[in-house]
Structure formats: structure tokens, C-alpha cells
Write a protein that holds these residues in place. Structure first.
Motif, PDB file in Angstrom:
ATOM      1  N   LEU A   1       0.816  -1.145   0.069  1.00 17.47           N
ATOM      2  CA  LEU A   1       0.129   0.073  -0.085  1.00 17.47           C
ATOM      3  C   LEU A   1       0.882   1.315  -0.005  1.00 17.47           C
ATOM      4  CD1 LEU A   1      -2.866  -1.205   2.535  1.00 17.47           C
ATOM      5  CD2 LEU A   1      -2.923  -0.578   0.089  1.00 17.47           C
TER       6      LEU A   1
ATOM      7  N   ALA B   1       2.267   1.513  -3.260  1.00 14.72           N
ATOM      8  CA  ALA B   1       1.276   1.902  -4.414  1.00 14.72           C
ATOM      9  C   ALA B   1       0.957   3.502  -4.401  1.00 14.72           C
ATOM     10  CB  ALA B   1      -0.037   1.229  -4.107  1.00 14.72           C
ATOM     11  N   THR B   2       0.913   3.974  -2.932  1.00 17.61           N
ATOM     12  CA  THR B   2       0.728   5.395  -2.839  1.00 17.61           C
ATOM     13  C   THR B   2       1.916   6.129  -3.610  1.00 17.61           C
ATOM     14  OG1 THR B   2      -0.302   4.921  -0.641  1.00 17.61           O
ATOM     15  CG2 THR B   2       0.449   7.243  -1.088  1.00 17.61           C
TER      16      THR B   2
ATOM     17  N   ALA C   1       3.708   5.096  -5.907  1.00 19.45           N
ATOM     18  CA  ALA C   1       3.323   5.118  -7.558  1.00 19.45           C
ATOM     19  C   ALA C   1       2.371   5.787  -8.100  1.00 19.45           C
ATOM     20  CB  ALA C   1       3.080   3.552  -7.900  1.00 19.45           C
ATOM     21  N   VAL C   2       1.411   5.920  -7.124  1.00 19.94           N
ATOM     22  CA  VAL C   2       0.307   6.957  -7.616  1.00 19.94           C
ATOM     23  C   VAL C   2       0.890   8.635  -7.605  1.00 19.94           C
ATOM     24  CG1 VAL C   2      -1.912   8.028  -6.951  1.00 19.94           C
ATOM     25  CG2 VAL C   2      -1.686   5.384  -6.909  1.00 19.94           C
ATOM     26  N   LEU C   3       1.524   8.959  -6.509  1.00 19.10           N
ATOM     27  CA  LEU C   3       2.063  10.209  -6.436  1.00 19.10           C
ATOM     28  C   LEU C   3       3.113  10.384  -7.435  1.00 19.10           C
ATOM     29  CD1 LEU C   3       2.528  10.344  -2.544  1.00 19.10           C
ATOM     30  CD2 LEU C   3       1.063  11.766  -3.848  1.00 19.10           C
TER      31      LEU C   3
ATOM     32  N   LEU D   1       3.330   8.952 -10.518  1.00 15.56           N
ATOM     33  CA  LEU D   1       2.626   9.242 -11.693  1.00 15.56           C
ATOM     34  C   LEU D   1       1.938  10.881 -11.859  1.00 15.56           C
ATOM     35  CD1 LEU D   1       0.343   5.896 -11.975  1.00 15.56           C
ATOM     36  CD2 LEU D   1       1.789   6.806 -13.762  1.00 15.56           C
ATOM     37  N   ALA D   2       1.409  11.091 -10.647  1.00 16.35           N
ATOM     38  CA  ALA D   2       0.952  12.457 -10.713  1.00 16.35           C
ATOM     39  C   ALA D   2       1.887  13.526 -11.027  1.00 16.35           C
ATOM     40  CB  ALA D   2       0.126  12.547  -9.164  1.00 16.35           C
TER      41      ALA D   2
ATOM     42  N   PHE E   1       2.839  13.553 -14.646  1.00 15.87           N
ATOM     43  CA  PHE E   1       1.987  14.102 -15.497  1.00 15.87           C
ATOM     44  C   PHE E   1       1.419  15.693 -15.084  1.00 15.87           C
ATOM     45  CE2 PHE E   1       0.387   9.804 -16.146  1.00 15.87           C
ATOM     46  CZ  PHE E   1       0.439   9.752 -17.584  1.00 15.87           C
TER      47      PHE E   1
ATOM     48  N   LEU F   1      -5.440   5.076   0.781  1.00 12.11           N
ATOM     49  CA  LEU F   1      -4.923   4.973  -0.693  1.00 12.11           C
ATOM     50  C   LEU F   1      -5.810   5.634  -1.498  1.00 12.11           C
ATOM     51  CD1 LEU F   1      -2.713   4.241  -2.758  1.00 12.11           C
ATOM     52  CD2 LEU F   1      -3.421   1.940  -2.704  1.00 12.11           C
TER      53      LEU F   1
ATOM     54  N   LEU G   1      -5.874  13.292  -6.062  1.00  7.98           N
ATOM     55  CA  LEU G   1      -4.667  13.764  -6.834  1.00  7.98           C
ATOM     56  C   LEU G   1      -5.135  14.474  -8.280  1.00  7.98           C
ATOM     57  CD1 LEU G   1      -1.965  11.048  -6.101  1.00  7.98           C
ATOM     58  CD2 LEU G   1      -1.992  13.249  -5.334  1.00  7.98           C
TER      59      LEU G   1
ATOM     60  N   ILE H   1      -4.133  18.210  -8.916  1.00  6.34           N
ATOM     61  CA  ILE H   1      -3.668  18.942  -9.869  1.00  6.34           C
ATOM     62  C   ILE H   1      -4.224  19.890 -10.792  1.00  6.34           C
ATOM     63  CG2 ILE H   1      -2.784  18.090 -12.453  1.00  6.34           C
ATOM     64  CD1 ILE H   1      -1.594  15.577 -11.410  1.00  6.34           C
TER      65      ILE H   1
ATOM     66  N   VAL I   1      -4.688  15.043 -20.290  1.00  3.55           N
ATOM     67  CA  VAL I   1      -3.571  14.623 -19.314  1.00  3.55           C
ATOM     68  C   VAL I   1      -4.306  14.038 -18.066  1.00  3.55           C
ATOM     69  CG1 VAL I   1      -1.814  15.513 -17.960  1.00  3.55           C
ATOM     70  CG2 VAL I   1      -2.055  16.419 -20.264  1.00  3.55           C
TER      71      VAL I   1
ATOM     72  N   LEU J   1      -4.085  10.474 -16.668  1.00  2.00           N
ATOM     73  CA  LEU J   1      -3.490   9.974 -15.452  1.00  2.00           C
ATOM     74  C   LEU J   1      -4.237   9.081 -14.652  1.00  2.00           C
ATOM     75  CD1 LEU J   1      -1.699  10.526 -12.659  1.00  2.00           C
ATOM     76  CD2 LEU J   1      -3.205  12.753 -12.376  1.00  2.00           C
TER      77      LEU J   1
ATOM     78  N   VAL K   1      -3.573   5.676 -12.829  1.00  2.00           N
ATOM     79  CA  VAL K   1      -4.182   5.433 -11.467  1.00  2.00           C
ATOM     80  C   VAL K   1      -4.900   4.344 -11.277  1.00  2.00           C
ATOM     81  CG1 VAL K   1      -5.169   6.604  -9.388  1.00  2.00           C
ATOM     82  CG2 VAL K   1      -3.367   7.927 -10.733  1.00  2.00           C
TER      83      VAL K   1
ATOM     84  N   VAL L   1      -3.283   0.989 -11.060  1.00  2.00           N
ATOM     85  CA  VAL L   1      -2.628   0.585  -9.933  1.00  2.00           C
ATOM     86  C   VAL L   1      -3.813   0.121  -8.764  1.00  2.00           C
ATOM     87  CG1 VAL L   1      -1.493   2.133  -8.118  1.00  2.00           C
ATOM     88  CG2 VAL L   1      -0.710   2.464 -10.363  1.00  2.00           C
TER      89      VAL L   1
ATOM     90  N   VAL M   1      -3.915  -3.383  -6.714  1.00  2.00           N
ATOM     91  CA  VAL M   1      -3.863  -3.190  -5.342  1.00  2.00           C
ATOM     92  C   VAL M   1      -5.139  -3.939  -4.791  1.00  2.00           C
ATOM     93  CG1 VAL M   1      -4.153  -1.931  -3.289  1.00  2.00           C
ATOM     94  CG2 VAL M   1      -2.579  -1.096  -5.037  1.00  2.00           C
TER      95      VAL M   1
END
Lengths: 361, 361, 361
Positions: free
Chosen positions: A343, A346-347, A349-351, A353-354, A357, C136, C143, C147, C158, C162, C166, C169, C173
Motif C-alpha cells: 500500500l 502503491a501510494t 507510485a500514484v504520487l 504518476l501524478a 503528469f 490510498l 490527486l 493537479i 492529461v 493520469l 491510477v 494501480v 492493489v
């Protein structure tokens, strides 16, 4: 000699290579890559030297040394970037160091440790004291941004003054957390320096080595400073060539370079089921960044005339706040398993990605 | 007679002085200062009288009396400010009362108690029930502001209607928390009125004193009302002379005046290692402000035609939310030490700095 | 036959009535109401059939089936609304499902269970794993919105990219949480399918019934799809006639229709003091929505050319975030009482009021 140390020795070769890249003008990308790779083993040597000196000079002074030099690499890179006027990159790397420690390092530790051991436990008290300190740090960097948003047209001088005042409070609190962990409540933290020590190979006794290690520390520090100059100087051109924004570079790339050695330690000890030490490295390091490195940079910026306030990009703020939230939520019960590690990753990874982008340049 | 009581008797002298300041037109600053100082002992007498009456009339009615009059001073000051149209000051003083109780009072208690006792413990169950109630309160004051920001051009009448509906829900919840603590789950709260009582000097038995204490309560309430008129009337001019914004005055100064007596109690009992009572005073008082005083003021404002909604300044909202967050995080494990107290005080200091630098007039 | 089942059989009568309403053009409001009422028993039958099949095909495959079909009703309604281009309604119904499970269902369970039993306990470990997963999920939907706010003029393409990244992901999970609960750490979750099962009447043994239940599942699924078409087709006109905004309908009305059967189960078992199962149904269902249904809809929207991103209305975001916060805070200690249930319900009421007053159309 462990695999880790062998890799670090090979990486030392990138010191001359990066110097060649600079002198022979190979262009920004090779210079960036080689100086980044050269910093990794230097940071590791700085860490080892600090710990060896700490053992010789005794727990109190040694603990203080560790607490001050623990994130010296990040501090040096950030200071040189600050001198070069890259204030936004500095802020991004502070953000990224906190994210990296709380999500990437702790996540990898819990995942890889959890694949070996069904359930791992650690002192929740230490995690909670750190959690509350991190909450304070998040509040401290949240306020200047919140003021800026709720009071339109505020002068940047006011934000600067507030940031300096807040930085002084944070450094004071950092000093008190050291007093707490090294003097008044040491029994809660009996996994600290000593535990870290026992992880390394047995070291020779006697203070005869003190001079040697001080020499290593100075040499590594100087070399880190030189390589950081290369890194910072080539950063903007190199990342542009890679199609990355300075924000992404600062948040994701720089902290991985500066923290690689610590990451390796935290993961290694987690796989030996020493989660107390692993969590302590990850959370302690992020606390040090928030309560010491960031305020020290604010004060340094004020002194050298490169004003840096604590007014972070709101998106970085959100990223730090949610990282602290989820890391606290996962670490507060003193137990971990592979899913909790996943977890956290994954957080991250998500951040990531953000930030990838995010169109901010 | 304790030192605290002697100080309170000396402070009573400020009642005639403040009246003189008003009649002889000494100017706003002396009037503000003397009426502020006069309110401190009056609030303490109201508290003592409430408790004495509570003992005589029995636990149920007494608990209810305590729950209603516990923050009577704040309620009176805020009501008079509301009548005078100082809606923003009222909101600021609600914010400040919550901050003051959760950070300043609890922080000082944990710090000073923690300097005497290495570790102090208290019932985490009570802290958790209170934490969830405070979360609800934060949500309740967050929503009108969130609506305002996410729906541009919303009519203020809609916000007013929503605020009234939410206020009714909050007062209902407050009533239910009283039912919970006094009727269905009293065993969780066995540190309440009785514990408070045993802190004071032994009081004479018998209901002969009931009339006396009712008299004291009425006299003190009237005197507080008079002094609050002075305070509110001179507030704007006096704080301007001091170079302070009304926001800072409302958030930092007013709550310290209104809560001084409670602060003294909470800190005193913490230093006697009665953390259950100390935490209960601090958290209970902030809960009372959020679930009873604030909604009561919304309804009162509606009745007297001075509409007050729950749409707080976003910066106040952030301050309340982070205070609740860090106070919950620190109190949820039922343990405290001096560092946790310091972290709460540092948060208060950082927020205080932010309100000081905030340019909102 | 239980009262619940009798009610469900009566409600089945609304299937032909809704068809008549459609064919005979009774207008949007009758069509909306009758199709809504028809969906309630169909969702219950889908749930029963899923569980019966799960028992026959064994715990692993059965658990997977349960995990995928557990929120099939919501998924079908949302997919049909997405096809019809009602992207905002779909997002609102995701928000509302999370709110409904965490606040309304868990709140009612704790309140009604707590009125019978002074204190109820459940495994805090399960609640904590779920809490971290929900954190999560909140981060993931926060996010894109963050953004959008911090980078003005960002292209919607974009955000769409994203959101897809996400979503992948999150679904990954979700798969890992299933692996965790069904394979590597089953002992933590021993209240799942089996506990659910024992709540129902004893079912006949043997795989002879497998075909029957598969038939029931298919028939119910088809019928839900038909009724959802009626529901979605009449939604906008019907709610306008009722004076409700699409936002309120999506957040409050739709989730109650889709989750009615689960709500009944969670409350029923709570009143039998099986809080482990009750909390697991409520929190598990909200986790499934956040980690599986929402990302699946993002991917489905991408495939069918109705792009749906994770950029929620900021007000919905606030609502989800605070619901997760207060639900985590209440469930993390593994204990519940009637006041905690009341606090959850009060939060639901306050949020419901806010959505009612929110002028967004």
C-alpha cells in the motif's frame, strides 16, 4: 565484503568519469548521470564514517553527530541548488525526500520483510512520537501556503519572515526530540545507534581509527560537494533532454540519489526482521528532513541572500500531507505485513504518476 | 488558601478599576486591559459556584449544569460581541478556544506534568470518544466553507440555512454525548465532576450553602456580562493601538482571557499526575465549544437578527483541523510525556505566528 | 422465512409495475420510483445467488466471485449511467456508495447493535488494513483534483491519462488485497464468507443446486440491467420534478437503492453482536467501490468512449475524505458503542444536508 559494499566500490569509479565529463564537455546528460552515480557511494561512505566516529566519541556526542550528518548528502545537494537559485528544485527535493523515506523506503522494507516473515512487529511508541513530529512539520509547511491562499496579495516579505520564525521553532523542536531520545527517554529508542552499529561488520576497537574516519568523512563531504556542483549545474539541461519537468526531477530523482545508501540499510535490516531499526531509519530520516534540513535551508537561504520560504507548491503540500497520513496510519499499530508495504509503494507510485503528469515546469 | 486563589482575589480589584476606566474615559487600551483582567477571576468564581451547586443538586442535574455553564464566560463574551455585530471576532474566538484548549492547555499540562513524571497515562477510551466528536465538529464547520468554495456565487441565505440545520444536529449530538457520559456509559468517565471536586478544598456539607452559591453564580455572571461589554466595546480601538489584527485578538487573546481559570485547573491536576482529569478538562472544553457554544451562537444570531453562519475563514478552518488532528494523534494512545506536550505547544506557537503574520484585517 | 425475505418478495412485484410504467408512459417520476423499488430485491437475490455459488465452488473461487460481484448492482447502474453520458451522476454515486457504507451502514449497525449490547468488539486488524486501503483510494481520487487546481489550464487529456494509470494501480492493489485476505493472511479474515453464510438459513448440500443459482444470478443480473435502464432514463426528469439536484440524487438516493440489501445484512448481524462481520461488510464494500468499481468504470468509460476521469467535484472529495477519516478514527480501536454509531450517522446527516443545500446542478 557484502554485495552492497562491492557495488559501492564500483560506483566510486564514476567520480573520475564525472570529472572527465565536466572537463571534456560531454554535455549535460552524461554529466548529470555520472555525478548522480558518483554521489551514491560517497553518501554511503559519509554514513559509515559518521557512525564509526560516533562509536569512538561516545553515545551522546555520537548521537548528535549522527543526527546532524544523517542527511548531510541531501543538505549539500540542496544547499548548492539553493546557491544556484533553483529554489523550486530545493523545495521539490525536500518534498521528495519525505515521500521517499515514508513511502518508498518503508514500503520496500515492509514488503520485502513481509515476504519472508508473515508478520513483523516494532515499537509503536517510537512510531507515534515520530508521527506527531511529522504532523507538526506538515502543519508548519502548510501554514505559509494556506496564508498565501486565504490572503490575496500578501507580500512575499511577510511570508519570508513567517518562514524564518517557523524554521526557528522547528529547529528548536528538533533539538528537543534529540534531548528526548538521547537523554530523558533513551529506553524507548534502544534500537538506535547501537542497533545500526551491530549491522555492520565488527569494527576495530580503539581511538587510533578516529583520525582515519574523520579524514574519510571530510574527503567524502568534499567529493559530494564537487559532484553536487556537477549535478546541479547539469540538472536543468539534462532533465529537459529527458523530457522531465524540474518538479519531477526534484521530487523523484534527486531524493533517490541522495538516499540510496539509507534505503539499502533499511531494506537489509527489514529482511533480517529488525523492523524497529528499519522503521526508525525511514521515519527518523524523514523527520530529520522536515524538522532540521528544511528549516536549515530556509535560514541558510536568508543568510546567503537566496530567500527560500516554506510556501510550497500546493500539490507538493498535498503529497507530503497524504504521505504522512498513510505512513502514520500504517505504522501506528507496531505491526507490518507485505500488504501494508504494498500500500505504501502503491501510494508512492500514484504520487509519482501524478508528479509525472503534472504540467508545472 | 492556594496561590491561585490569592491571585484571583487580587484580580477582582480590576472590576472597580475597569468601571473607573469606563466612566472616566481613560481610553480604549486601559479599558480593554482592565476588563480583560477582571474577567479572569469572575470566570473562576463562576466555575467554582457551578461545581458547588452541582455537588448539592446531585450528579445528574449537576453534570448537566456543568456541561451547560462550563464555558459560560466564552459564551457571554461571544454573545455580546455578536450583538455588537463583530461576527468575525466571534468566529475567531471560537477557533481560538478550540486551539487554546487542545494545544495550549493540553500542551502545558503534558509538558509540566511530564517534567515531574517520566510517563503519564490516562483512559484512551475517553480521549477517543472525544476525538470522534471533535472530528464531527470539524466536518460540520468545514462543509459550509467547502460549499462556498466549490459553488461560486452561492447565496449567503443558503449558507445561513445550512448552518442552522447543522447547528441543530450538533446540539443534538452534544445532548447525546451528555446522555452517554452521564447515563449509559458513566463508568468510562468516572474522573469527571467528582475528580474535579476533590481537587478543591473540602467544602461544607448541607444544602444551606446552595443559596449562597446561586447568588455567587448570578453575581459573577452579571459582572462578566458588564465586563464583556467593556471588553467588546474597546476591542477594536485597543487592538488597533497595539498593532494587532482583530483576527489575532479573537484567536489568541480572547480565548486566553476566557479560559484562564480552566487552564490553571488542567495544569495543576496534571502536575499531581491526574492526567485523566487534565485531558478531560482540555478536550471536554474544546468539545463543548465546538458542539454547543458555536451552534448556540449560530442559533442566537439567527434569533437576534445578527446572522452568523458556520462559514469560517479558510485559514481558521485549517488551524482547527490541524489542531484536532495533532491533538487526536497525541492523545489517542493514553500516554503522555514532556515531548508530546512540547509538540502541542510548538504547534500552538506556529499557528500563533501564522495568525500574527496573517494580513487579514 | 424472515421478515426481510418477505419484504423482498413483495418488492419483486415492482418489476412488472415498472415495465408497465415504461410501456404505458406514466411519466418519469413513477418510472423512477418503481424501478428503484424493483432493484432492491433483485440486488438481494444477486447477493444470495453469489454466496450460494461461492459455497459450492469452494472458498478460493467463491471468495473471488464474492469480491467481484459483491457490488454488481452499483456497477451495473453506474455503467448504464455512464453509457448515457451521465458522468457526473456516476461520480456522485461512487462518492455516495462510500459515504453510505462507511457512515450510514456502519453507523446504523453500531447504533442498533449498541442499543442492545453496552460494548461491542471486533478485530481491529481487519479494520486497520481496510483503513489504509481506503486512505490510498482517497489519495488516488484526490490527486487528479489537486493537479487540476494547482495547474491551471491543464488539458483534460492529461487528467484522463493520469486517471487511467491510477485506475490500473488501484485494480492491482485490489487484486493484492484479495490475495492477502484469501491466501496469505486468511486467519485475520476468518469472519468472511463462512460467517456470512451461517447468517442465512441452512442451505441444501450438494452441487445439484449450482445450476439453479447460476440461473438465478443471470436472471437477476439481467433484470437489474433492465431496471437500471428505466432508472437512469428517468433520473434527470424525475429528480427535477422532486426539486432535487442530480448531485444529491447521485450521492444520497442511488447508493441507498443499490446497497439496501447489504445494509440490511450488516445491521442484522450487528444486532446479533457479530460486529466483525458487520464492520467487514460495511468497510469491505466501501473498499471494493473505491479500489475496484471506480477504477473499473474509468477503464470502461475509456473503452466505450465515454471518458470518465477521477477528477471529482472538490466537494465530493471533501465528503469522501472526511468520511474515511471519521470511520477510520471510530473503527480503529476495535470497539463500538451506540454513541459512535450516532456520530457516524450525524456525520452522514450533516453531509446529506450539505449536499441538499449545495447549488451545483
Amino acid at each position: 565484503m557484502t554485495l552492497k559494499n562491492r557495488i559501492f566500490i564500483v560506483l566510486l569509479l564514476f567520480i573520475p568519469v564525472s570529472i572527465a565529463a565536466d572537463l571534456l564537455e560531454w554535455g549535460p546528460l552524461p554529466l548529470f548521470a555520472t555525478s548522480a552515480l558518483a554521489i551514491v557511494p560517497l553518501a554511503a561512505w559519509m554514513g559509515t564514517a559518521t557512525e564509526e566516529i560516533a562509536v569512538v566519541i561516545g553515545p551522546s556526542a555520537g548521537g548528535l553527530l549522527n543526527a546532524t550528518f544523517g542527511n548531510a548528502t541531501e543538505l549539500i545537494i540542496a544547499f548548492i541548488a539553493l546557491q544556484a537559485g533553483l529554489v523550486e528544485v530545493v523545495k521539490a527535493s525536500i518534498t521528495g525526500s519525505i515521500l521517499g523515506n515514508l513511502l518508498l523506503v518503508m514500503g520496500l522494507s515492509m514488503l520485502l520483510g513481509g515476504l519472508r516473515f508473515k508478520e513483523q512487529t516494532f515499537q509503536p511508541v517510537v512510531a507515534r512520537v515520530n508521527a506527531s513530529s511529522m504532523n507538526l512539520a506538515v502543519i508548519a509547511i502548510l501554514l505559509p501556503t494556506a496564508i498565501k491562499f486565504s490572503a490575496e496579495g500578501i507580500e512575499s516579505q511577510v511570508l519570508q519572515n513567517l518562514s524564518i520564525a517557523v524554521a526557528i521553532v522547528l529547529i528548536g523542536v528538533y533539538g528537543l526530540t534529540l534531548l528526548f531520545s538521547m537523554k530523558t527517554h533513551t529506553y524507548l529508542f534502544d534500537v538506535g545507534v547501537a542497533g545500526m552499529e551491530s549491522e555492520e561488520e565488527p569494527h576495530e576497537e580503539g581511538s587510533g581509527n578516529l583520525r582515519l574516519w574523520i579524514g574519510v568523512l571530510l574527503a567524502a563531504t568534499l567529493a559530494v560537494a564537487v559532484e553536487s556542483e556537477f549535478l546541479v549545474g547539469s540538472l536543468e539541461a539534462a532533465t529537459e533532454q529527458l523530457g522531465l519537468t524540474p518538479l519531477f526531477t526534484g521530487v523523484i530523482l534527486l531524493p533517490i540519489i541522495g538516499n540510496a545508501a539509507e534505503h539499502a540499510t533499511a531494506v537489509t535490516v527489514a529482511m533480517k526482521d529488525k523492523m524497529d531499526l528499519s522503521v526508525s531509519v525511514a521515519v527518523g530520516s524523514s523527520m530529520q528532513i522536515a524538522l532540521f534540513v528544511a528549516p536549515a535551508l530556509v535560514l541558510a537561504g536568508w543568510v546567503i541572500g537566496q530567500p527560500m520560504d516554506l510556501d510550497f507548491n500546493p500539490f507538493e503540500l498535498v503529497a507530503v500531507a497524504v504521505s504522512v497520513l498513510i505512513a502514520n496510519s500504517i505504522s501506528s499499530d507496531g505491526q507490518s505485513n507485505w500488504l501494508e508495504g504494498t500500500l505504501l509503494l502503491a501510494t508512492y507510485a500514484v504520487l509519482g504518476l501524478a508528479f509525472y503528469f503534472h504540467p508545472l515546469t
